[in-house]
Design an enzyme around this catalytic site. Structure first.
Site, PDB file in Angstrom:
ATOM      1  N   CYS A  84       0.833  -1.210   0.000  1.00  0.00           N
ATOM      2  CA  CYS A  84       0.000   0.000   0.000  1.00  0.00           C
ATOM      3  C   CYS A  84       0.869   1.263   0.000  1.00  0.00           C
ATOM      4  O   CYS A  84       1.570   1.536   0.976  1.00  0.00           O
ATOM      5  CB  CYS A  84      -0.915  -0.053   1.231  1.00  0.00           C
ATOM      6  SG  CYS A  84      -1.750   1.474   1.630  1.00  0.00           S
TER       7      CYS A  84
ATOM      8  N   CYS B 169       0.089   3.805   2.745  1.00  0.00           N
ATOM      9  CA  CYS B 169       0.550   3.271   4.035  1.00  0.00           C
ATOM     10  C   CYS B 169       2.022   3.610   4.252  1.00  0.00           C
ATOM     11  O   CYS B 169       2.433   3.920   5.368  1.00  0.00           O
ATOM     12  CB  CYS B 169       0.360   1.752   4.097  1.00  0.00           C
ATOM     13  SG  CYS B 169      -1.356   1.209   3.954  1.00  0.00           S
TER      14      CYS B 169
END
Length: 102
Positions: free
Chosen positions: A30, A33
């Site tokens: 991600c 993230c």
């Protein structure tokens, strides 16, 4: 204080902490993230009054489901074993700290 790697085996111990707990739900793949991760690490290092943990949603799907994680990164603040605040997406450090302080 360093960031704790949270899993189903140590989650109850972390949830029962007397300190406010910041949980970062993330995945290695991600991109957003990876933008939040350094901020969470700074907060952990600079604020020993908080317990900070990361939960990989791919390796801990039960915990992700228990918190209703639909999008990542998702940050959750626990106080007294209850969800006090949560947010989805990239947030500036000050907003994350404000979640912990509220």
């Amino acid at each position: 204080m360093s960031i704790l790697n949270v899993n189903k085996n140590n989650f109850e111990q972390i949830r029962n902490s007397d300190k406010p707990v910041l949980l970062d739900f993330y995945a290695d793949w991600c991109g957003p993230c990876r933008m939040v991760s350094p901020l969470v690490e700074q907060i952990a290092e600079e604020n020993p009054q908080y317990l900070v943990g990361k939960i990989n949603v791919d390796s801990e799907p039960e915990l992700a489901q228990a918190f209703g994680v639909a999008s990542i990164p998702m940050l959750v603040v626990l106080k007294n074993r209850k969800i006090a605040a949560q947010s989805v997406g990239v947030r500036p450090k000050q907003q994350i700290l404000a979640m912990l302080e509220s």
